[in-house]
Design a protein around this motif. Sequence first.
Motif, PDB file in Angstrom:
ATOM      1  N   ALA A  87      48.617  38.898  48.448  1.00  0.00           N
ATOM      2  CA  ALA A  87      49.853  39.692  48.494  1.00  0.00           C
ATOM      3  C   ALA A  87      50.467  39.653  49.881  1.00  0.00           C
ATOM      4  N   GLU A  88      49.660  39.680  50.912  1.00  0.00           N
ATOM      5  CA  GLU A  88      50.184  39.594  52.277  1.00  0.00           C
ATOM      6  C   GLU A  88      50.845  38.235  52.517  1.00  0.00           C
ATOM      7  N   ALA A  89      50.245  37.187  51.984  1.00  0.00           N
ATOM      8  CA  ALA A  89      50.842  35.860  52.117  1.00  0.00           C
ATOM      9  C   ALA A  89      52.190  35.794  51.410  1.00  0.00           C
ATOM     10  N   ARG A  90      52.285  36.461  50.238  1.00  0.00           N
ATOM     11  CA  ARG A  90      53.561  36.471  49.529  1.00  0.00           C
ATOM     12  C   ARG A  90      54.624  37.223  50.332  1.00  0.00           C
ATOM     13  N   VAL A  91      54.246  38.324  50.976  1.00  0.00           N
ATOM     14  CA  VAL A  91      55.190  39.068  51.811  1.00  0.00           C
ATOM     15  C   VAL A  91      55.679  38.191  52.970  1.00  0.00           C
ATOM     16  N   ALA A  92      54.761  37.491  53.627  1.00  0.00           N
ATOM     17  CA  ALA A  92      55.149  36.631  54.748  1.00  0.00           C
ATOM     18  C   ALA A  92      56.102  35.520  54.296  1.00  0.00           C
ATOM     19  N   ALA A  93      55.794  34.923  53.144  1.00  0.00           N
ATOM     20  CA  ALA A  93      56.663  33.867  52.638  1.00  0.00           C
ATOM     21  C   ALA A  93      58.039  34.417  52.275  1.00  0.00           C
ATOM     22  N   ALA A  94      58.065  35.634  51.713  1.00  0.00           N
ATOM     23  CA  ALA A  94      59.340  36.241  51.359  1.00  0.00           C
ATOM     24  C   ALA A  94      60.156  36.563  52.598  1.00  0.00           C
ATOM     25  N   GLU A  95      59.515  37.000  53.672  1.00  0.00           N
ATOM     26  CA  GLU A  95      60.231  37.288  54.913  1.00  0.00           C
ATOM     27  C   GLU A  95      60.850  36.015  55.491  1.00  0.00           C
ATOM     28  N   VAL A  96      60.099  34.921  55.420  1.00  0.00           N
ATOM     29  CA  VAL A  96      60.644  33.639  55.895  1.00  0.00           C
ATOM     30  C   VAL A  96      61.867  33.238  55.067  1.00  0.00           C
ATOM     31  N   GLU A  97      61.788  33.453  53.759  1.00  0.00           N
ATOM     32  CA  GLU A  97      62.906  33.100  52.884  1.00  0.00           C
ATOM     33  C   GLU A  97      64.135  33.962  53.188  1.00  0.00           C
ATOM     34  N   VAL A  98      63.925  35.231  53.500  1.00  0.00           N
ATOM     35  CA  VAL A  98      65.048  36.092  53.871  1.00  0.00           C
ATOM     36  C   VAL A  98      65.709  35.581  55.143  1.00  0.00           C
ATOM     37  N   ILE A  99      64.921  35.200  56.122  1.00  0.00           N
ATOM     38  CA  ILE A  99      65.473  34.674  57.369  1.00  0.00           C
ATOM     39  C   ILE A  99      66.268  33.396  57.111  1.00  0.00           C
ATOM     40  N   ARG A 100      65.703  32.525  56.290  1.00  0.00           N
ATOM     41  CA  ARG A 100      66.387  31.259  56.000  1.00  0.00           C
ATOM     42  C   ARG A 100      67.715  31.489  55.296  1.00  0.00           C
ATOM     43  N   THR A 101      67.708  32.337  54.264  1.00  0.00           N
ATOM     44  CA  THR A 101      68.948  32.567  53.507  1.00  0.00           C
ATOM     45  C   THR A 101      69.992  33.291  54.345  1.00  0.00           C
ATOM     46  N   ARG A 102      69.564  34.210  55.204  1.00  0.00           N
ATOM     47  CA  ARG A 102      70.533  34.885  56.071  1.00  0.00           C
ATOM     48  C   ARG A 102      71.159  33.898  57.049  1.00  0.00           C
ATOM     49  N   ASN A 103      70.363  32.991  57.568  1.00  0.00           N
ATOM     50  CA  ASN A 103      70.890  31.978  58.474  1.00  0.00           C
ATOM     51  C   ASN A 103      71.891  31.081  57.756  1.00  0.00           C
ATOM     52  N   GLU A 104      71.569  30.692  56.529  1.00  0.00           N
ATOM     53  CA  GLU A 104      72.475  29.850  55.745  1.00  0.00           C
ATOM     54  C   GLU A 104      73.769  30.597  55.429  1.00  0.00           C
ATOM     55  N   ALA A 105      73.643  31.884  55.111  1.00  0.00           N
ATOM     56  CA  ALA A 105      74.839  32.680  54.818  1.00  0.00           C
ATOM     57  C   ALA A 105      75.741  32.790  56.043  1.00  0.00           C
ATOM     58  N   GLU A 106      75.158  32.972  57.211  1.00  0.00           N
ATOM     59  CA  GLU A 106      75.959  33.063  58.428  1.00  0.00           C
ATOM     60  C   GLU A 106      76.664  31.742  58.723  1.00  0.00           C
ATOM     61  N   LYS A 107      75.987  30.635  58.479  1.00  0.00           N
ATOM     62  CA  LYS A 107      76.609  29.334  58.735  1.00  0.00           C
ATOM     63  C   LYS A 107      77.773  29.077  57.778  1.00  0.00           C
ATOM     64  N   THR A 108      77.585  29.382  56.499  1.00  0.00           N
ATOM     65  CA  THR A 108      78.675  29.161  55.538  1.00  0.00           C
ATOM     66  C   THR A 108      79.854  30.078  55.834  1.00  0.00           C
ATOM     67  N   LEU A 109      79.570  31.304  56.269  1.00  0.00           N
ATOM     68  CA  LEU A 109      80.655  32.222  56.616  1.00  0.00           C
ATOM     69  C   LEU A 109      81.384  31.741  57.870  1.00  0.00           C
ATOM     70  N   ALA A 110      80.647  31.163  58.811  1.00  0.00           N
ATOM     71  CA  ALA A 110      81.282  30.612  60.011  1.00  0.00           C
ATOM     72  C   ALA A 110      82.197  29.446  59.651  1.00  0.00           C
ATOM     73  N   ARG A 111      81.771  28.617  58.714  1.00  0.00           N
ATOM     74  CA  ARG A 111      82.616  27.493  58.277  1.00  0.00           C
ATOM     75  C   ARG A 111      83.894  28.013  57.618  1.00  0.00           C
ATOM     76  N   LEU A 112      83.756  29.075  56.810  1.00  0.00           N
ATOM     77  CA  LEU A 112      84.930  29.645  56.160  1.00  0.00           C
ATOM     78  C   LEU A 112      85.890  30.230  57.193  1.00  0.00           C
ATOM     79  N   ARG A 113      85.353  30.958  58.169  1.00  0.00           N
ATOM     80  CA  ARG A 113      86.200  31.509  59.234  1.00  0.00           C
ATOM     81  C   ARG A 113      86.943  30.391  59.976  1.00  0.00           C
ATOM     82  N   SER A 114      86.217  29.345  60.305  1.00  0.00           N
ATOM     83  CA  SER A 114      86.822  28.243  61.049  1.00  0.00           C
ATOM     84  C   SER A 114      87.948  27.596  60.259  1.00  0.00           C
TER      85      SER A 114
END
Length: 330
Positions: A87-114
């Motif tokens: 269960a701890e490993a699943r939490v760690a993997a989920a946290e990594v996925e949240v970081i990745r998706t947030r980074n991707e969301a910020e990049k796509t939003l930056a492209r839209l702004r530009s």
Amino acid sequence: SQPIYTGGAITANRDAARMDESAATWSQSLTALELGYAARIRYWSAVGASAGVAVAEAQLKRAHRLLGDARALREAGMAVNADVFAAEARVAAAEVEVIRTRNEAEKTLARLRSLLGINDGAAVTLADAATDRVPDHPAALTGLQQQALERRPELKMTDARIAGLGARARAVDAARRPAVGATGQYVVARPNQRYFPLVDEANDSWRVGVVASWKVFDGSQTKARAAGVEAEQRALQQDRGEMKRMILLEVETTRFELESALEAVGAADASATAAAAWEEASGERYAAGLALLSELLDAQADLTAAEAAQVRTRVAAWLADATLHRAIGR
């Protein structure tokens, strides 16, 4: 000087200039169409990335809940340390996925702004980020294809260029005809060459006349130049026919893609509903000691995959809708 008759050259040149202006206007419309299409693509990509963050955060929330259950069951003697570690490993993997998706969301939003020229510090709210709506089903193929033939700037621009080449051919061919012009001149000079004998004083003089010219033989150069322009016009007409065929095919294929994407949305929704029910049942079985942790982990993984598929299919439907709009020139 004032031309009186030029064999149609003045009218042809004026028509050619008018067609050049029309082609430039349609070129501007094409640029606007492409910009609108790019904006729609960027927007729905940003919506998809934002929804991906929500899916990742929901996965993290379930992982934390699972970790709490595993620890409680271990304290009750109904689970082992391996379950807590998993269960701890699943939490760690989920946290990594949240970081990745947030980074991707910020990049796509930056492209839209530009693309839209929005200040980086300005807040941008994606109106469709929290909705589940999908595009309407496309209209009949024949109607869409007719709209494309009437709207696409590429066709209008090519038509203007074809007409412009026809006018240029007439202008070139006009050199084979006689030309007549009127001339007038008024001169004040010191000395004036029209006064004899020449004296060092200012005198004025004037003259009017009619000038006619006709190039009887030029080695067929004018005829050859006119034929070259006409050949270029015929080639562009052939290109226009191929362009029309490709546009009709584009409308047909993009319409099919939208229909397929809408069908996939229904299938993804059904899959997500089933995965949610399985995850809930597995959680209850695990809490009662009737199922292994691996079963619940698999159920949560399937639910996350199903929710991500829901996002992808909806975004794919909107992207297909944007592409269809582009195909019909709207």
